[in-house]
Scaffold this motif. Sequence first.
Motif, mmCIF file in Angstrom:
data_model
loop_
_atom_site.group_PDB
_atom_site.id
_atom_site.type_symbol
_atom_site.label_atom_id
_atom_site.label_comp_id
_atom_site.label_asym_id
_atom_site.label_seq_id
_atom_site.Cartn_x
_atom_site.Cartn_y
_atom_site.Cartn_z
ATOM 1 N N SER A 63 28.949 -13.026 7.891
ATOM 2 C CA SER A 63 27.285 -13.112 8.675
ATOM 3 C C SER A 63 26.331 -14.701 8.162
ATOM 4 C CB SER A 63 26.663 -12.442 8.649
ATOM 5 O OG SER A 63 25.487 -12.518 7.295
ATOM 6 N N PHE A 64 25.868 -14.593 9.099
ATOM 7 C CA PHE A 64 24.899 -15.978 8.546
ATOM 8 C C PHE A 64 23.741 -15.588 7.713
ATOM 9 C CE2 PHE A 64 26.885 -17.246 13.247
ATOM 10 C CZ PHE A 64 27.100 -18.461 12.205
ATOM 11 N N VAL A 65 23.610 -14.295 7.116
ATOM 12 C CA VAL A 65 22.536 -14.131 6.246
ATOM 13 C C VAL A 65 23.383 -13.932 4.347
ATOM 14 C CG1 VAL A 65 20.748 -11.908 5.757
ATOM 15 C CG2 VAL A 65 22.173 -12.312 7.551
ATOM 16 N N HIS A 66 22.190 -15.299 4.194
ATOM 17 C CA HIS A 66 22.862 -14.813 3.345
ATOM 18 C C HIS A 66 21.682 -14.448 1.908
ATOM 19 C CE1 HIS A 66 25.868 -16.872 0.319
ATOM 20 N NE2 HIS A 66 24.908 -17.009 -0.747
ATOM 21 N N ALA A 67 21.702 -14.452 0.807
ATOM 22 C CA ALA A 67 20.950 -13.521 -0.240
ATOM 23 C C ALA A 67 20.854 -14.872 -1.231
ATOM 24 C CB ALA A 67 21.348 -12.204 -1.234
ATOM 25 N N TYR A 68 20.135 -14.373 -1.940
ATOM 26 C CA TYR A 68 19.610 -15.444 -3.602
ATOM 27 C C TYR A 68 18.979 -14.546 -4.388
ATOM 28 C CZ TYR A 68 20.549 -19.128 0.099
ATOM 29 O OH TYR A 68 20.855 -19.721 1.025
ATOM 30 N N ALA A 69 18.837 -14.687 -5.725
ATOM 31 C CA ALA A 69 18.373 -13.648 -6.540
ATOM 32 C C ALA A 69 17.428 -15.860 -7.276
ATOM 33 C CB ALA A 69 18.487 -13.195 -7.511
ATOM 34 N N VAL A 70 16.485 -14.915 -7.290
ATOM 35 C CA VAL A 70 15.613 -16.046 -8.487
ATOM 36 C C VAL A 70 14.909 -15.828 -9.827
ATOM 37 C CG1 VAL A 70 13.452 -18.157 -8.103
ATOM 38 C CG2 VAL A 70 14.183 -16.699 -6.258
ATOM 39 N N ASP A 71 15.054 -16.682 -10.473
ATOM 40 C CA ASP A 71 14.469 -16.203 -12.195
ATOM 41 C C ASP A 71 13.292 -17.477 -11.790
ATOM 42 O OD1 ASP A 71 13.205 -16.586 -14.146
ATOM 43 O OD2 ASP A 71 14.476 -18.006 -14.729
ATOM 44 N N PRO A 72 11.704 -16.498 -11.741
ATOM 45 C CA PRO A 72 10.847 -17.354 -11.283
ATOM 46 C C PRO A 72 9.971 -17.746 -13.365
ATOM 47 C CG PRO A 72 10.305 -15.023 -12.035
ATOM 48 C CD PRO A 72 11.674 -14.921 -12.171
ATOM 49 N N GLY A 73 10.608 -17.998 -14.102
ATOM 50 C CA GLY A 73 10.357 -18.286 -15.690
ATOM 51 C C GLY A 73 8.905 -17.523 -16.327
ATOM 52 N N LEU A 74 9.028 -17.661 -17.212
ATOM 53 C CA LEU A 74 7.988 -16.916 -17.709
ATOM 54 C C LEU A 74 6.152 -17.606 -16.443
ATOM 55 C CD1 LEU A 74 6.251 -15.474 -19.714
ATOM 56 C CD2 LEU A 74 5.829 -17.206 -21.242
ATOM 57 N N VAL A 75 5.625 -16.564 -15.510
ATOM 58 C CA VAL A 75 4.822 -17.335 -15.563
ATOM 59 C C VAL A 75 3.401 -16.185 -15.261
ATOM 60 C CG1 VAL A 75 4.130 -17.064 -12.537
ATOM 61 C CG2 VAL A 75 6.547 -16.953 -12.651
ATOM 62 N N LYS A 76 2.495 -17.589 -15.530
ATOM 63 C CA LYS A 76 0.742 -16.765 -15.649
ATOM 64 C C LYS A 76 0.912 -15.403 -13.944
ATOM 65 C CE LYS A 76 -1.393 -20.012 -17.442
ATOM 66 N NZ LYS A 76 -2.158 -21.222 -17.097
ATOM 67 N N THR A 77 0.729 -14.147 -14.466
ATOM 68 C CA THR A 77 0.394 -13.575 -13.436
ATOM 69 C C THR A 77 -0.396 -11.875 -14.154
ATOM 70 O OG1 THR A 77 2.407 -11.956 -13.069
ATOM 71 C CG2 THR A 77 1.786 -13.937 -11.923
ATOM 72 N N ILE A 127 -0.335 -7.740 -25.290
ATOM 73 C CA ILE A 127 0.702 -8.884 -26.045
ATOM 74 C C ILE A 127 1.218 -9.513 -24.962
ATOM 75 C CG2 ILE A 127 3.444 -8.380 -25.661
ATOM 76 C CD1 ILE A 127 2.891 -5.434 -27.343
ATOM 77 N N TRP A 128 0.871 -8.865 -23.454
ATOM 78 C CA TRP A 128 1.400 -9.980 -21.730
ATOM 79 C C TRP A 128 0.383 -10.935 -21.316
ATOM 80 C CZ3 TRP A 128 4.704 -12.006 -19.252
ATOM 81 C CH2 TRP A 128 4.136 -12.253 -17.944
ATOM 82 N N LYS A 129 -1.601 -10.353 -22.422
ATOM 83 C CA LYS A 129 -2.080 -11.743 -22.255
ATOM 84 C C LYS A 129 -1.621 -12.195 -22.862
ATOM 85 C CE LYS A 129 -5.642 -11.987 -20.020
ATOM 86 N NZ LYS A 129 -7.041 -12.471 -18.924
ATOM 87 N N ILE A 130 -1.413 -12.266 -24.549
ATOM 88 C CA ILE A 130 -0.446 -13.610 -25.229
ATOM 89 C C ILE A 130 0.548 -14.552 -24.577
ATOM 90 C CG2 ILE A 130 -0.238 -14.576 -27.708
ATOM 91 C CD1 ILE A 130 -1.920 -11.541 -28.115
ATOM 92 N N ARG A 131 1.614 -13.449 -24.220
ATOM 93 C CA ARG A 131 2.377 -14.254 -23.694
ATOM 94 C C ARG A 131 2.579 -14.794 -22.683
ATOM 95 N NH1 ARG A 131 8.495 -14.120 -23.013
ATOM 96 N NH2 ARG A 131 9.028 -12.831 -21.108
#
Length: 297
Positions: free
Chosen positions: A196-210, A224-228
Amino acid sequence: MESMFNYRPALAGKIAVITGATSGIGLATAVLLAHHGARIIAVGRDANRCRNAEEDIRASCPEARISFLLADFASQKQVRRLAAEIRSLDLPCLDILVNNAGVYSQKKVLTEDGIEKTFAVNHLAPFILTHELLPLLVRSSNGRVITVSSDSHYHLTLNPRVLDNPAFYLGILAYGQSKLANILFTAEFNRRNSKSFVHAYAVDPGLVKTDIALKDQPLISRLIWKIRSSAGVDPLVPARTILYLATDPSIQHSPENYWHDQCPKKASHQANDPALSRELWDTSSRLCGFPGREQES
Ligand SMILES: NC(=O)c1ccc[n+]([C@@H]2O[C@H](COP(=O)([O-])OP(=O)(O)OC[C@H]3O[C@@H](n4cnc5c(N)ncnc54)[C@H](OP(=O)(O)O)[C@@H]3O)[C@@H](O)[C@H]2O)c1
């Protein structure tokens, strides 16, 4: 940040669904795609947070074509209802599906479907949503399914037969396994939809400030997450990779499943195990009430 809005793929006329668009990477992706002219159907689980996010997006991009729909991904019924609402919009097609909503849970919680919540929200919900929206995706000239995974999948394996209710639970392990499941899902999706013309991708966003590990978590996890996360990048950085994966013509049939910073990245050995991805697919189909060979084109 200005330069990110200057990267100009053609998105006018394209339609995108973005889950988890109320904060972090999903919100940044919605802002970026709106700036590039896409029509966006954003998804959140809380009406107030959806309203606030829509205001933020319109403040950044007054001409944004965006509307929010509600669904709690811990409920299979709500994911299906969401898909039905999207189908009822009478869209000509769906060009981009960003499976971004994700959760970290220190404690083991079972959903109303009796399934461990991290696995349910991070893997089974995108599995159902992608399946339910596939008929719309195949109507696009190049439909794309982008699932936000993570490097926390490395050094882990999983047993699909016990993921729905593991006897031993550790938040970080369940999270990493759900992110491994995201890559296995992407690989198996591409194998089943190769014609088909549908394709999938997985992403590593890296360490992100969220705020991902600040929500409903014990104080120690939040600290722990606040610091990391203070060392993390702005959510617009992975949003730019999502934009690239959603639009770049050169990667339409790429054999690469895992991406970071607009480049392919080597996923773990387990993430590249076709027998494991098939087994996970079959187990997920059973847990979601799909017949075994769904989503094969
Ligand atoms: N931050 C990082 O360093 C990092 C690294 C690797 C991968 N990731 C992945 O990136 C994705 C986005 O996370 P983020 O860091 O941007 O965190 P975030 O700001 O907490 O965003 C998560 C999004 O998912 C939504 N969500 C959570 N539980 C949900 C549920 N039960 N039903 C529906 N929506 C739900 C959240 O809604 P609310 O706004 O209502 O909470 C929010 O919109 C996740 O898949 C995560 O695993 C993040």
